[in-house]
Design an enzyme around this catalytic site. Structure first.
Site, mmCIF file in Angstrom:
data_model
loop_
_atom_site.group_PDB
_atom_site.id
_atom_site.type_symbol
_atom_site.label_atom_id
_atom_site.label_comp_id
_atom_site.label_asym_id
_atom_site.label_seq_id
_atom_site.Cartn_x
_atom_site.Cartn_y
_atom_site.Cartn_z
ATOM 1 N N LYS A 49 6.662 -0.707 7.380
ATOM 2 C CA LYS A 49 5.395 1.013 7.231
ATOM 3 C C LYS A 49 6.560 1.692 7.564
ATOM 4 O O LYS A 49 7.543 1.740 8.132
ATOM 5 C CB LYS A 49 4.387 1.368 8.595
ATOM 6 C CG LYS A 49 4.178 2.169 8.075
ATOM 7 C CD LYS A 49 3.069 2.807 9.007
ATOM 8 C CE LYS A 49 2.503 4.266 8.627
ATOM 9 N NZ LYS A 49 0.423 3.385 7.790
ATOM 10 N N ASP A 77 -7.427 7.779 15.359
ATOM 11 C CA ASP A 77 -6.982 7.924 14.057
ATOM 12 C C ASP A 77 -7.853 5.983 13.904
ATOM 13 O O ASP A 77 -7.362 5.993 12.520
ATOM 14 C CB ASP A 77 -5.592 7.781 12.975
ATOM 15 C CG ASP A 77 -6.101 8.408 11.460
ATOM 16 O OD1 ASP A 77 -7.173 8.422 11.569
ATOM 17 O OD2 ASP A 77 -4.819 7.446 10.733
ATOM 18 N N GLY A 118 1.094 -1.256 0.197
ATOM 19 C CA GLY A 118 0.257 0.034 0.266
ATOM 20 C C GLY A 118 1.098 1.084 0.224
ATOM 21 O O GLY A 118 2.187 1.042 0.520
#
EC number: 2.7.10.2
Length: 537
Positions: free
Chosen positions: A299, A390, A278
């Site tokens: 990440k 979030d 992603g």
């Protein structure tokens, strides 16, 4: 069949003194291993019982999530005469570093040192090899933890999730600790009928004062093993006979290895980025490997996204958060570009899963169950007095069998991008953010509850952007005036009512995640009895 009327007075008993906390577990005593003399001592002399951690030799203490070793179950006698509890492997394990030990299911171990918590120094009595082993991959020999059908502290809903996984036939079963009755167990069985289709029935296994077990008083047994054998031979009043134990997935490890347990900042060169999964505003997510042995997710953050010092400080807290519904943080590279190394989730983000993946075909029961899993993870964050900041479908990851886990908790606070920190900038997720957080920066667990209500709309609409047709400024203005999204198409009114509760103007009037979890877990079963009546068998 080992009925209590003819039971030996010295039969194994379940202790009544059980700690209800997650950390303590079952608290059992075990009978002796019938074959300890078959194992060589490898020249060991006078090894103390390290299973007692720091307790003096001879004092029983609780290890392995509640195993009491004072009875020296399956003990190996060394030349010094000290008993050492034997453990058996529940799964295969491939070594990740030169310090740990590969083994196969069924291998037996002598534990040399258990002071490292999640990693124990052990010697295999099968191969003679020594090294660190993950403690949640083994159980004391001849204990119920060593049985394929025993799942320990597993909730009713998670039992149903596992039993209803694809490929399990009717009669698949497991035994777990009862959530409602101290000292009791629950037998959960996958069943099928024309009216309900595939479903799960639960039977309470009660304990006699004399130490036996029963579902119905007409059939009592010395041990759980005897009870399982009895109902494997015949249904005897159950919905069906016990056919096969439910498959146990590999347990998650809290660390990459014993070395990264405390020193978990790792060299960048130990990671290999293999496939990009992603691409977001602040970086990318990759599937990769650590040390050439272990599949992980990585990440990578764009330089300048956040301060390395602040990130490392927050990561220290994130590393300590451990829950089945939270993506486990394994390690970090804190020099820019920052790398965050976590467990790998095979199906990617919930948003992509709903829009473009298998999630497009999911029906409401599956969607509500996924919401319940997210609520369970957030209820843990709530108990730990932490805040996500979030919460949205893009930050939920999906694994096999529709398992959902929360990712990126706490990171939003650290972002230094001006388009984000302005809170109304282009990169800020206004449509998911509670008005008091968006306008005044008041982020609390209650602003997370608001975001969860928005996430519910994402689930039932298969990933549609919230407030369709409205831009961020319009959303902020309209929500302040009292506007709330209407009930989505095909969404039950009761579920929309739950969303509206999450969107109460006063944060304190919003429900807790504990309430949300319970509501969603029982959404389709509130009118059914939790347990089948045993005395009608």
């Amino acid at each position: 069949m080992g009925c209590v009327q003819c039971k030996d007075k010295e039969a194994t008993k379940l202790t009544d003194d059980r700690d209800a906390s997650i950390s303590q577990g079952a608290g059992y005593r075990y009978g002796a291993d019938p074959t300890p003399q078959h194992y060589p001592s490898f020249g060991v002399t006078a090894i103390p019982n390290y299973n007692n951690f720091h307790a003096p030799v001879g004092q029983g203490v609780t290890v392995f999530g509640g195993v009491n070793t004072s009875s020296h179950t399956g003990t190996l006698r060394t030349r010094g005469g000290t008993g050492v509890t034997l453990f058996v492997a529940l799964y295969d394990y491939e070594a990740r570093t030169e310090d740990d030990l590969s083994f196969r299911k069924g291998e037996r171990f002598q534990i040399l040192n258990s002071t490292e918590g999640d990693w124990w120094d052990a010697r295999s009595l099968t191969t003679g090899g020594s090294g660190y082993i993950p403690s949640n991959y083994v159980a004391p020999v001849d204990s119920i933890q060593a049985e394929d059908w025993y799942f320990g502290k597993l909730g009713r809903k998670d039992a149903e999730r596992q039993l209803l996984s694809t490929g399990n036939p009717r009669g698949t079963y497991l035994i777990r600790e009862s959530e409602t009755t101290k000292g009791a167990f629950s037998l959960s069985i996958r069943d099928w009928d024309d009216e309900k289709g595939d479903h799960v029935k639960h039977y309470k296994i009660r304990k006699l004062d004399s130490g036996g077990y029963y579902i119905t008083t007409r059939a009592q047994f010395d041990t759980l093993q005897q009870l399982v054998q009895h109902y494997s031979d015949r249904a005897a009043g159950l919905c069906c006979r016990l056919v096969v134990p439910c498959h146990k997935g590999m347990p998650r490890l809290a660390d990459l290895s014993v070395k990264t347990k405390d020193v978990w900042e790792i060299p960048r060169e130990s990671l290999q980025l293999i496939k990009r999964l992603g691409n977001g505003q602040f970086g990318e997510v990759w599937m990769g490997t650590w040390n050439g042995t272990t599949k992980v997710a990585v990440k990578t953050l764009k330089p300048g996204t956040m301060s390395p010092e602040s990130f490392l400080e927050e990561a220290q807290i994130m590393k300590k958060l451990r829950h089945d519904k939270l993506v486990q943080l394994y390690a970090v590279v804190s020099e820019e570009p920052i790398y965050i190394v976590t467990e790998y989730m095979s199906k990617g983000s919930l948003l992509d899963f709903l829009k473009d993946g298998e999630g497009r075909a999911l029906k409401l029961p599956n969607l509500v169950d996924m919401a319940a899993q997210v609520a369970a993870g957030m209820a843990y964050i709530e108990r730990m007095n932490y805040i996500h900041r979030d919460l949205r479908s893009a930050n939920i990851l999906v694994g096999d069998n529709l398992v959902c886990k929360i990712a990126d908790f706490g990171l939003a606070r650290l972002i230094e991008d001006n388009e984000y920190t302005a809170r109304q900038g282009a990169k800020f997720p206004i449509k998911w953010t509670a008005p008091e957080a968006a306008l005044y920066g008041r982020f609390t667990i209650k602003s997370d509850v608001w975001s969860f209500g928005i996430l519910l709309t994402e689930l039932v609409t298969k990933g549609r952007v919230p407030y369709p047709g409205m831009n961020n400024r319009e959303v902020l203005e309209q929500v302040e005036r009292g506007y709330r999204m209407p009930c989505p198409q095909d969404c039950p009114a009761s579920l929309h009512e739950l969303m509206l509760q999450c969107w109460k103007k006063d944060p304190e009037e919003r429900p807790t995640f504990e309430y949300l979890q319970a509501f969603l877990e029982d959404y389709f079963t509130a009118t059914e009895p939790q347990y089948q009546p045993g005395d009608n068998l």
